[in-house]
Scaffold this active site. Structure first.
Site, PDB file in Angstrom:
ATOM      1  N   MET A 101     -52.442  31.861  26.484  1.00 53.11           N
ATOM      2  CA  MET A 101     -52.297  33.244  26.945  1.00 53.11           C
ATOM      3  C   MET A 101     -52.781  34.109  25.794  1.00 53.11           C
ATOM      4  SD  MET A 101     -48.631  32.625  28.784  1.00 53.11           S
ATOM      5  CE  MET A 101     -48.392  31.086  27.923  1.00 53.11           C
ATOM      6  N   ASP A 135     -46.532  27.377  37.411  1.00 53.80           N
ATOM      7  CA  ASP A 135     -45.811  27.721  36.178  1.00 53.80           C
ATOM      8  C   ASP A 135     -45.034  29.019  36.363  1.00 53.80           C
ATOM      9  OD1 ASP A 135     -44.962  28.103  33.567  1.00 53.80           O
ATOM     10  OD2 ASP A 135     -46.967  28.296  32.707  1.00 53.80           O
ATOM     11  N   HIS A 165     -51.362  25.853  27.315  1.00 51.37           N
ATOM     12  CA  HIS A 165     -51.544  27.028  28.180  1.00 51.37           C
ATOM     13  C   HIS A 165     -51.829  28.214  27.280  1.00 51.37           C
ATOM     14  CE1 HIS A 165     -49.451  29.999  31.202  1.00 51.37           C
ATOM     15  NE2 HIS A 165     -50.720  30.290  30.999  1.00 51.37           N
ATOM     16  N   MET A 183     -49.945  30.887  38.390  1.00 49.43           N
ATOM     17  CA  MET A 183     -48.765  31.496  37.771  1.00 49.43           C
ATOM     18  C   MET A 183     -47.847  32.027  38.873  1.00 49.43           C
ATOM     19  SD  MET A 183     -49.025  31.074  34.525  1.00 49.43           S
ATOM     20  CE  MET A 183     -47.546  31.980  34.056  1.00 49.43           C
ATOM     21  N   HIS A 227     -45.770  20.897  28.045  1.00 42.71           N
ATOM     22  CA  HIS A 227     -46.446  22.183  28.288  1.00 42.71           C
ATOM     23  C   HIS A 227     -46.233  23.073  27.060  1.00 42.71           C
ATOM     24  CE1 HIS A 227     -48.177  25.301  30.882  1.00 42.71           C
ATOM     25  NE2 HIS A 227     -47.270  26.125  30.382  1.00 42.71           N
ATOM     26  N   MET A 267     -48.972  32.322  23.056  1.00 40.58           N
ATOM     27  CA  MET A 267     -49.006  33.763  23.355  1.00 40.58           C
ATOM     28  C   MET A 267     -49.371  34.533  22.099  1.00 40.58           C
ATOM     29  SD  MET A 267     -45.590  34.038  25.660  1.00 40.58           S
ATOM     30  CE  MET A 267     -45.209  32.838  26.940  1.00 40.58           C
ATOM     31  N   SER A 321     -41.788  23.025  29.590  1.00 43.90           N
ATOM     32  CA  SER A 321     -42.373  24.033  28.711  1.00 43.90           C
ATOM     33  C   SER A 321     -41.480  24.186  27.493  1.00 43.90           C
ATOM     34  CB  SER A 321     -42.490  25.373  29.426  1.00 43.90           C
ATOM     35  OG  SER A 321     -42.612  26.404  28.471  1.00 43.90           O
ATOM     36  N   ASP A 331     -46.976  26.624  25.395  1.00 45.63           N
ATOM     37  CA  ASP A 331     -47.336  28.015  25.706  1.00 45.63           C
ATOM     38  C   ASP A 331     -47.769  28.780  24.462  1.00 45.63           C
ATOM     39  OD1 ASP A 331     -46.865  28.345  28.557  1.00 45.63           O
ATOM     40  OD2 ASP A 331     -44.758  27.948  28.102  1.00 45.63           O
TER      41      ASP A 331
HETATM   42  C1  DX5 Z   1     -44.614  31.985  31.008  1.00 44.04           C
HETATM   43  C2  DX5 Z   1     -44.950  30.590  30.501  1.00 44.04           C
HETATM   44  C3  DX5 Z   1     -44.159  29.543  31.175  1.00 44.04           C
HETATM   45  C4  DX5 Z   1     -42.670  29.625  30.922  1.00 44.04           C
HETATM   46  C5  DX5 Z   1     -41.949  29.013  32.067  1.00 44.04           C
HETATM   47  O1  DX5 Z   1     -45.587  32.860  30.582  1.00 44.04           O
HETATM   48  O2  DX5 Z   1     -46.308  30.311  30.737  1.00 44.04           O
HETATM   49  O3  DX5 Z   1     -44.650  28.255  30.875  1.00 44.04           O
HETATM   50  O4  DX5 Z   1     -42.290  28.972  29.741  1.00 44.04           O
HETATM   51  O5  DX5 Z   1     -40.579  29.196  31.887  1.00 44.04           O
HETATM   52  P1  DX5 Z   1     -39.581  29.122  33.133  1.00 44.04           P
HETATM   53  O6  DX5 Z   1     -39.733  27.755  33.729  1.00 44.04           O
HETATM   54  O7  DX5 Z   1     -38.253  29.353  32.509  1.00 44.04           O
HETATM   55  O8  DX5 Z   1     -39.988  30.198  34.095  1.00 44.04           O
HETATM   56 ZN    ZN Z   2     -47.006  28.209  30.602  1.00 46.31          ZN
END
Ligand code: DX5
Ligand code: ZN
Length: 225
Positions: A69, A180, A67, A138, A34, A38, A9, A36
């Site tokens: 969010m 994840d 991903h 998750m 990956h 947000m 990620s 992310d």
């Molecule tokens: C959290 C993200 C993850 C995060 C994982 O909301 O979706 O992908 O980056 O990070 P670690 O592996 O450090 O928990």
């Molecule tokens: Zn993620």
């Protein structure tokens, strides 16, 4: 044995050197990147969007695993498809019309994943599992890297694994089971035993001195599980 995929990620990467970081984890054996997304609305953090995906695409020789969010979901899906995403996953609670969003992702030429939060019940997979390419469990509440793995995720993975296997036996269709949050070299074997085949890891990889060594250690732990 199931084919294991490690998905670093980039949320935990050094953003001032993002391209180099992506190249480094791919050279180190990453199977997916990956990504992310947000929005400071669905989750309390704000990260990166389609512009960054598009910028990374030419140097990213493995599939980009987006991903989302974000809420709403649908408006941003075509933009990520155009920006080079291979897989687009969204949270069950973030879409008003889950079946429609899955169809939209497919119409845009991407694989579709549904994401379940720690408290999301498994019956949200009823009626849509056979349309999905990926289920993402998750193991932390979404929003931040570096949180601790929530052990209840193991039981969820086991349940989803048996549902996926039953469906694959019936239809031949492959559905990936991704996890994840809080995945480390130390716990990845138990997560693999619970049924995951695709492992997102942010801080465990990017906080390590040697990315290749960490990815290899994760792969070895999964193989031995
Ligand atoms: C959290 C993200 C993850 C995060 C994982 O909301 O979706 O992908 O980056 O990070 P670690 O592996 O450090 O928990
Ligand atoms: Zn993620």
């Amino acid at each position: 044995m199931r084919h294991c995929e490690i998905a670093p990620s980039i949320l935990s990467a050094d953003f001032s050197r993002l391209g180099e970081e992506v190249r480094a984890v791919i050279a180190g054996g990453a199977d997916l990147i990956h990504f992310d997304v947000m929005d400071n609305h669905y989750v309390p953090n704000l990260t990166i969007g389609p512009l960054v995906c598009e910028a990374l695409k030419p140097i990213t020789t493995v599939p980009i695993d987006v991903h989302l969010m974000v809420k709403p979901v649908d408006r941003i899906v075509p933009e990520f498809a155009k920006a080079g995403a291979s897989i687009i996953s969204f949270h069950f609670e973030a879409s008003e019309h889950v079946d429609r969003t899955i169809a939209l992702i497919h119409d845009c030429g991407c694989k579709a994943g549904l994401v379940l939060n720690p408290a999301t019940p498994l019956n949200c997979l009823d009626h849509v599992l056979d349309k999905l390419d990926l289920v993402l469990i998750m193991s932390v509440n979404p929003g931040f890297a570096g949180q601790a793995f929530i052990p209840e995720a193991l039981a969820k993975l086991t349940h989803v694994r048996s549902r996926i296997d039953a469906l694959t036996r019936l239809t031949g269709r492959e559905i990936r089971l991704e996890v994840d949050g809080g995945v480390k070299v130390e716990n990845i074997a138990s997560i693999a035993k619970a049924g995951a085949d695709t492992f997102v890891a942010g801080s465990a990889i990017f906080d390590a001195a040697d990315y290749a060594e960490t990815i290899a250690a994760m792969r070895a732990a999964v193989a031995a599980a």
